[in-house]
Design a protein around this motif. Structure first.
Motif, PDB file in Angstrom:
ATOM      1  N   PHE A   1       0.843  -1.331   0.031  1.00 51.61           N
ATOM      2  CA  PHE A   1       0.031   0.070  -0.094  1.00 51.61           C
ATOM      3  C   PHE A   1       0.874   1.322  -0.095  1.00 51.61           C
ATOM      4  CE2 PHE A   1      -3.260   3.126   1.463  1.00 51.61           C
ATOM      5  CZ  PHE A   1      -4.205   2.274   1.137  1.00 51.61           C
ATOM      6  N   MET A   2       0.720   2.212  -0.921  1.00 51.85           N
ATOM      7  CA  MET A   2       1.665   3.412  -1.032  1.00 51.85           C
ATOM      8  C   MET A   2       0.757   4.543  -1.228  1.00 51.85           C
ATOM      9  SD  MET A   2       3.045   5.672  -2.981  1.00 51.85           S
ATOM     10  CE  MET A   2       3.302   5.180  -4.847  1.00 51.85           C
ATOM     11  N   VAL A   3       1.170   5.623  -0.454  1.00 52.84           N
ATOM     12  CA  VAL A   3       0.464   6.931  -0.445  1.00 52.84           C
ATOM     13  C   VAL A   3       1.383   8.083  -0.848  1.00 52.84           C
ATOM     14  CG1 VAL A   3      -1.646   6.328   0.766  1.00 52.84           C
ATOM     15  CG2 VAL A   3       0.407   7.273   1.769  1.00 52.84           C
ATOM     16  N   HIS A   4       1.133   9.010  -1.671  1.00 53.25           N
ATOM     17  CA  HIS A   4       1.817   9.733  -2.219  1.00 53.25           C
ATOM     18  C   HIS A   4       1.256  11.203  -2.429  1.00 53.25           C
ATOM     19  CE1 HIS A   4       3.013   8.599  -6.364  1.00 53.25           C
ATOM     20  NE2 HIS A   4       1.574   8.732  -6.115  1.00 53.25           N
ATOM     21  N   TYR A   5       1.795  12.388  -2.787  1.00 50.90           N
ATOM     22  CA  TYR A   5       1.362  13.551  -3.438  1.00 50.90           C
ATOM     23  C   TYR A   5       1.112  13.238  -4.926  1.00 50.90           C
ATOM     24  CZ  TYR A   5       1.182  16.641   0.815  1.00 50.90           C
ATOM     25  OH  TYR A   5       0.706  17.146   2.158  1.00 50.90           O
ATOM     26  N   GLY A   6       1.872  12.450  -5.346  1.00 46.66           N
ATOM     27  CA  GLY A   6       1.765  12.209  -6.865  1.00 46.66           C
ATOM     28  C   GLY A   6       2.440  13.129  -7.684  1.00 46.66           C
ATOM     29  N   SER A   7       2.278  13.102  -9.027  1.00 43.45           N
ATOM     30  CA  SER A   7       3.061  14.281  -9.923  1.00 43.45           C
ATOM     31  C   SER A   7       2.007  14.527 -11.050  1.00 43.45           C
ATOM     32  CB  SER A   7       4.364  13.540 -10.688  1.00 43.45           C
ATOM     33  OG  SER A   7       3.985  12.535 -11.162  1.00 43.45           O
ATOM     34  N   THR A   8       2.480  15.518 -11.809  1.00 46.58           N
ATOM     35  CA  THR A   8       1.682  15.841 -12.772  1.00 46.58           C
ATOM     36  C   THR A   8       2.574  16.551 -13.879  1.00 46.58           C
ATOM     37  OG1 THR A   8      -0.160  17.412 -13.719  1.00 46.58           O
ATOM     38  CG2 THR A   8       1.332  18.279 -12.300  1.00 46.58           C
ATOM     39  N   ASP A   9       1.821  16.620 -15.404  1.00 43.49           N
ATOM     40  CA  ASP A   9       2.532  16.952 -16.516  1.00 43.49           C
ATOM     41  C   ASP A   9       1.597  18.129 -17.146  1.00 43.49           C
ATOM     42  OD1 ASP A   9       4.823  15.470 -16.522  1.00 43.49           O
ATOM     43  OD2 ASP A   9       3.797  13.962 -17.400  1.00 43.49           O
ATOM     44  N   ALA A  10       2.168  19.281 -17.440  1.00 37.32           N
ATOM     45  CA  ALA A  10       1.253  20.389 -17.779  1.00 37.32           C
ATOM     46  C   ALA A  10       2.120  21.335 -18.858  1.00 37.32           C
ATOM     47  CB  ALA A  10       0.682  21.083 -16.759  1.00 37.32           C
ATOM     48  N   SER A  11       1.359  21.883 -19.824  1.00 33.44           N
ATOM     49  CA  SER A  11       1.829  22.825 -20.643  1.00 33.44           C
ATOM     50  C   SER A  11       1.012  23.649 -20.965  1.00 33.44           C
ATOM     51  CB  SER A  11       2.470  22.079 -21.956  1.00 33.44           C
ATOM     52  OG  SER A  11       1.320  21.767 -22.794  1.00 33.44           O
ATOM     53  N   GLY A  12       1.604  25.005 -21.379  1.00 30.24           N
ATOM     54  CA  GLY A  12       0.667  26.280 -21.883  1.00 30.24           C
ATOM     55  C   GLY A  12       1.472  27.532 -21.302  1.00 30.24           C
ATOM     56  N   ASP A  13       0.735  28.482 -21.404  1.00 36.13           N
ATOM     57  CA  ASP A  13       1.166  29.798 -20.872  1.00 36.13           C
ATOM     58  C   ASP A  13       1.405  30.016 -19.611  1.00 36.13           C
ATOM     59  OD1 ASP A  13      -1.139  31.474 -19.702  1.00 36.13           O
ATOM     60  OD2 ASP A  13      -1.920  30.227 -21.522  1.00 36.13           O
ATOM     61  N   VAL A  14       2.270  30.984 -18.857  1.00 34.45           N
ATOM     62  CA  VAL A  14       2.748  31.173 -17.554  1.00 34.45           C
ATOM     63  C   VAL A  14       1.409  31.344 -16.703  1.00 34.45           C
ATOM     64  CG1 VAL A  14       3.670  32.599 -15.891  1.00 34.45           C
ATOM     65  CG2 VAL A  14       4.827  31.820 -18.114  1.00 34.45           C
ATOM     66  N   GLN A  15       0.608  32.267 -17.202  1.00 37.80           N
ATOM     67  CA  GLN A  15      -0.567  32.358 -16.314  1.00 37.80           C
ATOM     68  C   GLN A  15      -1.618  31.284 -16.079  1.00 37.80           C
ATOM     69  OE1 GLN A  15      -1.310  35.351 -14.304  1.00 37.80           O
ATOM     70  NE2 GLN A  15      -2.648  34.049 -13.557  1.00 37.80           N
ATOM     71  N   SER A  16      -1.688  30.504 -17.315  1.00 31.12           N
ATOM     72  CA  SER A  16      -2.403  29.139 -17.161  1.00 31.12           C
ATOM     73  C   SER A  16      -1.821  28.025 -16.102  1.00 31.12           C
ATOM     74  CB  SER A  16      -2.441  28.518 -18.568  1.00 31.12           C
ATOM     75  OG  SER A  16      -3.662  29.441 -19.257  1.00 31.12           O
ATOM     76  N   MET A  17      -0.609  28.042 -16.194  1.00 30.08           N
ATOM     77  CA  MET A  17       0.267  27.181 -15.313  1.00 30.08           C
ATOM     78  C   MET A  17      -0.068  27.606 -13.952  1.00 30.08           C
ATOM     79  SD  MET A  17       1.213  24.867 -17.223  1.00 30.08           S
ATOM     80  CE  MET A  17      -0.144  24.950 -17.911  1.00 30.08           C
ATOM     81  N   GLN A  18       0.181  28.956 -13.701  1.00 31.23           N
ATOM     82  CA  GLN A  18      -0.123  29.234 -12.080  1.00 31.23           C
ATOM     83  C   GLN A  18      -1.600  29.024 -11.877  1.00 31.23           C
ATOM     84  OE1 GLN A  18       0.910  33.469 -12.499  1.00 31.23           O
ATOM     85  NE2 GLN A  18       3.073  33.044 -12.107  1.00 31.23           N
ATOM     86  N   ASN A  19      -2.252  29.441 -12.602  1.00 27.15           N
ATOM     87  CA  ASN A  19      -3.970  28.771 -12.276  1.00 27.15           C
ATOM     88  C   ASN A  19      -3.998  27.307 -11.856  1.00 27.15           C
ATOM     89  OD1 ASN A  19      -4.488  31.615 -12.612  1.00 27.15           O
ATOM     90  ND2 ASN A  19      -5.214  31.199 -14.700  1.00 27.15           N
ATOM     91  N   TYR A  20      -3.354  26.447 -12.889  1.00 28.14           N
ATOM     92  CA  TYR A  20      -3.293  25.074 -12.674  1.00 28.14           C
ATOM     93  C   TYR A  20      -2.573  24.543 -11.247  1.00 28.14           C
ATOM     94  CZ  TYR A  20      -3.501  20.036 -13.533  1.00 28.14           C
ATOM     95  OH  TYR A  20      -3.248  18.573 -13.783  1.00 28.14           O
ATOM     96  N   ALA A  21      -1.726  25.237 -11.347  1.00 33.61           N
ATOM     97  CA  ALA A  21      -1.155  24.922  -9.897  1.00 33.61           C
ATOM     98  C   ALA A  21      -1.811  25.220  -8.580  1.00 33.61           C
ATOM     99  CB  ALA A  21       0.160  25.835  -9.634  1.00 33.61           C
ATOM    100  N   SER A  22      -2.762  26.403  -8.568  1.00 33.73           N
ATOM    101  CA  SER A  22      -3.547  26.798  -7.486  1.00 33.73           C
ATOM    102  C   SER A  22      -4.678  25.873  -7.280  1.00 33.73           C
ATOM    103  CB  SER A  22      -4.103  28.277  -7.926  1.00 33.73           C
ATOM    104  OG  SER A  22      -2.947  29.133  -7.805  1.00 33.73           O
ATOM    105  N   TYR A  23      -5.126  25.047  -8.415  1.00 34.62           N
ATOM    106  CA  TYR A  23      -6.426  24.259  -8.521  1.00 34.62           C
ATOM    107  C   TYR A  23      -5.572  22.857  -7.886  1.00 34.62           C
ATOM    108  CZ  TYR A  23      -9.925  21.374  -9.500  1.00 34.62           C
ATOM    109  OH  TYR A  23     -11.264  20.526  -9.277  1.00 34.62           O
TER     110      TYR A  23
END
Length: 209
Positions: free
Chosen positions: A124-146
């Motif tokens: 059994f393993m728990v963690h925060y996980g990881s993500t991949d994303a691309s786009g303009d700076v503002q969109s990436m900041q918005n996604y990070a907030s979400y």
């Protein structure tokens, strides 16, 4: 006639991951390439159809083994199970059986069940996980907030179960202290547990006898 009925039953299990007679759903990772895609939209879509076929008249069993996968597909499964249990009589129950390894998104899915059971040698393993994303700076900041919202949601899901655990009772931890503990543990990286430890910390209810 009986033999033909048995053939249909076996076919449904292997082709559709559904045993109607025993009210069992198999959450199966499926990829024609031979790779293991983990929790994804196909797993969710098949699961939802099978859940609707069984409806809300009797308890169900779900069988799971996964190394993780898509957060959004996993949360769709989590919500489907939670809503299904609320849709019927008060004691309507989904039991999830975890085998082999239950990691990442699979550990969140398990928390939706009224009863969570692990096989004796399940990892059994728990963690925060990881993500991949691309786009303009503002969109990436918005996604990070979400994603910060998603991280806190996951902590809340775990904490609401862990607070009832033997571990929390021994330390006299309330919900707030449990959340702080979980954040400290997960900030250190992947947290691996055997089945006994997962039960002790409240991520599962019992080990399969």
């Amino acid at each position: 006639m009986g033999s033909r009925k048995q053939e249909i039953l076996i076919s449904d299990i292997h082709l559709h991951n559904l045993d109607v007679e025993r009210r069992r759903i198999y959450l199966q990772e499926k990829d024609d390439s031979g790779e293991s895609p983990g929790v994804d939209y196909r797993m969710y879509q098949t699961f939802l159809k099978n859940l609707h076929i069984l409806r809300d008249t009797c308890d169900i069993e779900v069988y799971l083994q996964t190394g993780g996968g898509c957060w959004y597909s996993g949360m769709a499964i989590y919500d489907a199970i939670s809503n299904w249990q609320r849709s019927g009589r008060p004691s309507l129950k989904c039991t999830i059986f975890g085998f082999g390894m239950i990691c990442s998104m699979g550990t969140v899915i398990m928390q939706a069940a009224r009863e969570r059971v692990l096989s004796e040698h399940c990892m059994f393993m728990v963690h925060y996980g990881s993500t991949d994303a691309s786009g303009d700076v503002q969109s990436m900041q918005n996604y990070a907030s979400y994603q910060e919202y998603e991280k806190n949601l996951m902590i809340n899901i775990y904490a609401n179960k862990v607070v009832e655990s033997e571990f929390a009772k021994e330390r006299e931890y309330n919900l707030s202290k449990v959340k702080s503990f979980l954040k400290r543990k997960m900030e250190k990286g992947d947290w691996y547990m055997n089945a006994e430890e997962a039960v002790y910390y409240g991520f599962a209810d019992r080990i399969l006898a």
